[in-house]
Design a protein around this motif. Sequence first.
Motif, PDB file in Angstrom:
ATOM      1  N   ARG A  29      -1.512 -42.663  32.364  1.00 37.57           N
ATOM      2  CA  ARG A  29      -2.779 -43.377  32.218  1.00 37.57           C
ATOM      3  C   ARG A  29      -2.609 -44.887  32.140  1.00 37.57           C
ATOM      4  O   ARG A  29      -3.588 -45.617  32.013  1.00 37.57           O
ATOM      5  CB  ARG A  29      -3.506 -42.889  30.961  1.00 37.57           C
ATOM      6  CG  ARG A  29      -3.952 -41.440  31.045  1.00 37.57           C
ATOM      7  CD  ARG A  29      -4.614 -41.021  29.748  1.00 37.57           C
ATOM      8  NE  ARG A  29      -5.811 -41.817  29.498  1.00 37.57           N
ATOM      9  CZ  ARG A  29      -7.025 -41.523  29.949  1.00 37.57           C
ATOM     10  NH1 ARG A  29      -7.192 -40.447  30.695  1.00 37.57           N
ATOM     11  NH2 ARG A  29      -8.055 -42.279  29.659  1.00 37.57           N
ATOM     12  N   ARG A  86     -11.866 -36.234  37.582  1.00 37.98           N
ATOM     13  CA  ARG A  86     -10.494 -36.543  38.003  1.00 37.98           C
ATOM     14  C   ARG A  86      -9.918 -37.717  37.215  1.00 37.98           C
ATOM     15  O   ARG A  86      -8.698 -37.867  37.131  1.00 37.98           O
ATOM     16  CB  ARG A  86     -10.457 -36.832  39.502  1.00 37.98           C
ATOM     17  CG  ARG A  86     -10.995 -35.668  40.340  1.00 37.98           C
ATOM     18  CD  ARG A  86     -10.885 -35.958  41.821  1.00 37.98           C
ATOM     19  NE  ARG A  86      -9.499 -36.029  42.249  1.00 37.98           N
ATOM     20  CZ  ARG A  86      -8.763 -34.992  42.605  1.00 37.98           C
ATOM     21  NH1 ARG A  86      -9.284 -33.774  42.555  1.00 37.98           N
ATOM     22  NH2 ARG A  86      -7.515 -35.152  42.990  1.00 37.98           N
ATOM     23  N   ASP A  87     -10.783 -38.580  36.689  1.00 39.49           N
ATOM     24  CA  ASP A  87     -10.399 -39.643  35.749  1.00 39.49           C
ATOM     25  C   ASP A  87      -9.288 -40.530  36.303  1.00 39.49           C
ATOM     26  O   ASP A  87      -8.226 -40.690  35.691  1.00 39.49           O
ATOM     27  CB  ASP A  87      -9.975 -39.043  34.407  1.00 39.49           C
ATOM     28  CG  ASP A  87      -9.976 -40.088  33.296  1.00 39.49           C
ATOM     29  OD1 ASP A  87     -10.580 -41.153  33.486  1.00 39.49           O
ATOM     30  OD2 ASP A  87      -9.359 -39.835  32.254  1.00 39.49           O
ATOM     31  N   ARG A  88      -9.532 -41.106  37.473  1.00 39.67           N
ATOM     32  CA  ARG A  88      -8.642 -42.101  38.068  1.00 39.67           C
ATOM     33  C   ARG A  88      -9.464 -43.324  38.431  1.00 39.67           C
ATOM     34  O   ARG A  88     -10.677 -43.239  38.606  1.00 39.67           O
ATOM     35  CB  ARG A  88      -7.938 -41.548  39.308  1.00 39.67           C
ATOM     36  CG  ARG A  88      -6.968 -40.406  39.023  1.00 39.67           C
ATOM     37  CD  ARG A  88      -5.757 -40.891  38.244  1.00 39.67           C
ATOM     38  NE  ARG A  88      -4.766 -39.836  38.069  1.00 39.67           N
ATOM     39  CZ  ARG A  88      -4.745 -38.985  37.063  1.00 39.67           C
ATOM     40  NH1 ARG A  88      -5.705 -39.054  36.128  1.00 39.67           N
ATOM     41  NH2 ARG A  88      -3.811 -38.060  36.971  1.00 39.67           N
TER      42      ARG A  88
END
Length: 347
Positions: A29, A86-88
Amino acid sequence: MRATEAELVDVLRERGIVDAAGHAALLARRPGPWWLMLLQGLAAWFASLLIMSAVSLPLAGFGTTALVRGVAGALLCATAIWLFRRDRLFTNQMALAFSLAGQGLLVWALGDRWDLVFDNQRQLAGFGVLVTGAMLLPRASRLHRVVCGLILIFDVGVLVGTGPGAEALGVMLAAGVAWSCVTRPCWTAHPRGGLLGALTLAAGVAVLALPAILRLARGDAWVAALVGPAGFAGGMGWLATGSALVLFALGAYLLRGVSQRLRLTAAAVALLWVLAFQAAPGLIVAAIVFLAAFQASQRTLAAFALLAAVLYVGEFYYLMDVSLLHKSGLLALGGGPCWPCAAGCGA
């Protein structure tokens, strides 16, 4: 993630607080350099525009009916919700573009479909509250929630209008920001804490901009520049009075642990300060937001409050038709209440 944060992740792994999978997830992250993040964001928006263009052209063949717009808007919003999972960085920016486009199409479709008692502008704003409020609930990025919060507040403002109701809305937003900041330790760990934090930032930015928006909407800004203090002081008494009460309540809370003498001194100085800047409610609102954000260590919101204060000081300085000595004295007095409240924050 900065270098110190990366070292903290390694320490957590060495002490067994996180396992190997969690350690890898935290490292994954880490954001890259700012220029790379900027390029990824621009690429995501460009790709989103291309995809939406490719989808909208075939749909144009069916005609721009309310049904077509509604279906297209629902598909874009559903795609945005899927991309947010998807958290990108790239997918989050694409999801933001899809979400805004989908919300616009849905509001347009619903506004054309139903004939309510409101005028067209308020009718669209009413549907905007419903659509944007629904898009706030699923999992999403912080930027998306802040933008949706701003849109939601704007729609509510359109429904309320530019009369006294808008000033009451500003007072409620200022009180909400103050309450959210002082109670931040209580809700930070809540599952919906991220949503509340994003809404707090959105409400803070909105209430900081509200006095300027009301002046422009009511036409007071140019009148004040021509006719002096009468134009400058025109029409925001409810906002100034309500914000002053919120400021007193916030100051009393921040100074609850200090001596009574300091509390009385701070109250007297704050009263003089509020009376001096009764004609500039933007400064009172900026003081509320800054003190609350400073107490909660919300650096972004505090920076917005300082910027707004500088702009409202400039408006106050150039629009009031009084002597330079009078202006200088009032502006010097403007820094008074910050010192006792800052002492209370540090206590």
